[in-house]
Motif scaffolding. Structure first.
Motif: not given
Length: 473
Positions: A241, A274, A375-376, A396, A398, A401, A404
């Motif tokens: 990502m 990404h 995207d993811l 990542s 994030d 993210e 998820r």
């Protein structure tokens, strides 16, 4: 396939073995049954002591065993030495923690109307292990260390191209002081496996290998109602990502794809990047792949050795050709190395789609398949569309993210900002067609143990009366 040592760096057949006859297999099974009758009564402390001794013996044999593995299946000598060290660690892990793992697990006695209630894990007998060639020592040790600590006995049917490594394992446990026949290697062909598994003296089986082999073992085991653990194929996703450290991600991606010359079930195989960072990551990834030294696996400077078999290289060539014919682009590599042996260049193929064999099949070789995603959500959706679900990787920074990914990815293992690997301290296994059951930790030990419920009730009234009469007398 003949049972033979064939050096994949040269193609030279070094040693061949005759498979055991049916009479010899029968003798081995009888010896395993006799060994279990006594071995199951040994204490956890005794078994831990033998495991420690095995670790010491293996550590002393590191150089010779590493050279043997490199000669038989082509992994680099450095990788082979690391594999030996990993096996030493596993032996010591179970020696140190096995006794605690085997302690009875107390239950709520009051809730079940007992004076005492608990669960005790007990060994079940001889376990047949059908193992592959790619990590010839570690794959077998993942089974052997917990099984022997549990009090089971082992029967190893190893891959036909690593017979000397298989025989060394039997010798290792004998030299470590384990009772006779507690661990035996069966030099047999695949056609003899079914009869061994059907034998009433074999309690269960574990297999690491192809889906076809897993189906065959599971089918037979189901027919005779025996427990199995299966670790089958993998086509692990590696998702990158925009917040990732791209240079570090590319560096790890190279190792994750090319470890063991690209011949690993948990190697990253499908790379989802990404769109915002796809161009830069692809450049970094290709440069690092192209820089890998390919050559003699005994050479300390070599990072990628030969594939283990000639047919394996032919498979890899077919996958790449099919992808190119269907619109993929080879960014770097893409052909065999012009030298004796079964070498193939580290390769990056982009614009890969689900119609290509490079996507749908497990590729056992140093070939990475890359696809750009928006995207993811798209990355996870595409990753989950595959039949396999062994390991998975996300790069990542994030937190949303990460959460998820962990929640939604369909895999037995999820690694964030690192590559999938195995540790004695973590369960190992997959979902979907990657198999079922777990290896390593206490879970791996319990797979082949009887979780026996124990319920002890209060003294009976007759016993109370007897105790009273005895006291009055």
């Amino acid at each position: 396939m003949a049972i033979a040592t064939i050096n994949p760096a040269t193609g030279e057949t070094l040693r061949t073995f005759e498979p055991l006859s049916d009479e010899a297999v029968e003798e081995r099974l009888a010896r395993a049954a006799a060994a279990f009758a006594g071995y199951r009564l040994t204490t956890a402390q005794q078994r831990a002591g033998w495991l420690r001794s095995a670790a010491d013996v293996l550590e002393a044999d590191t150089k010779a065993v590493a050279e043997l593995m490199t000669t038989e299946m082509g992994k680099t000598l450095a990788a082979a030495e690391a594999e030996v060290g990993k096996c030493v660690k596993a032996l010591r892990h179970y020696a140190e923690h096995g006794e605690q793992m085997l302690q009875p697990r107390p239950a709520d006695a009051d809730a079940v109307g007992a004076v005492e209630a608990y669960v005790v894990h007990q060994p079940i007998g001889a376990v047949l292990a059908v193992m592959p060639w790619n990590f010839p020592l570690w794959q077998a040790m993942r089974f052997a260390a917990p099984a022997l600590m549990a009090g089971n006995v082992g029967l190893l049917k190893h891959a036909s191209n690593v017979p000397q490594t298989a025989l060394y394992l039997e010798e290792l446990f004998r030299k470590a002081g384990f009772p006779d026949d507690v661990f035996q290697t069966l030099l047999i062909g695949s056609g003899q496996v079914e009869a061994v598994l059907r034998d009433e003296r074999v309690a269960a089986a574990t297999l690491t290998g192809s889906n076809a082999a897993g189906q065959a073992v599971a089918r037979t085991a189901g027919d005779v109602i025996k427990k199995t653990v299966l670790e089958l194929g993998g086509s692990d996703p590696f998702i990158v990502m925009p917040s990732a450290d791209l240079d570090r991600a590319a560096e790890v991606a190279v190792t994750a794809r090319c470890q063991n010359n690209g011949q690993s079930c948990i190697a990253a195989k499908r790379f989802f990047v990404h769109a915002d960072v796809a161009e830069e990551f692809t450049r970094l990834f290709a440069e690092k792949l192209a820089a890998l030294p390919v050559g003699d696996p005994m050479d300390a400077d070599t990072k990628v050795g030969p594939l283990a078999t000639e047919s394996g290289r032919e498979d890899v060539e077919r996958f790449v050709s099919d992808a190119v014919e269907k619109g993929a682009t080879v960014v770097t590599g893409g052909k065999r190395v012009d030298r004796p042996g079964w070498f193939y260049e580290p390769t990056l193929v982009t614009d890969v789609t689900p119609e290509m064999e490079l996507w749908t099949d497990e590729v056992f070789g140093p070939v990475a398949a890359l696809r750009t995603v928006a995207d993811l959500d798209e990355a996870v959706r595409l990753a989950n569309e595959h039949v396999y679900g062994l390991g998975s990787n996300l790069w990542s920074e994030d937190q949303g993210e990460r959460l998820r990914f962990i929640r939604d990815i369909q895999s037995g293992m999820a690694f964030v900002n690192g590559m999938t690997t195995s540790y004695p301290e973590l369960p190992f296994g997959g979902v979907k067609q990657s198999g079922y059951g777990r290896e390593l930790t206490e879970l791996g030990m319990y797979e082949f143990m009887n979780a026996k419920t124990v319920w002890i009730g209060p003294p009976s009234s007759r016993q109370d009366e007897g105790d009273t009469a005895t006291a009055s007398e």
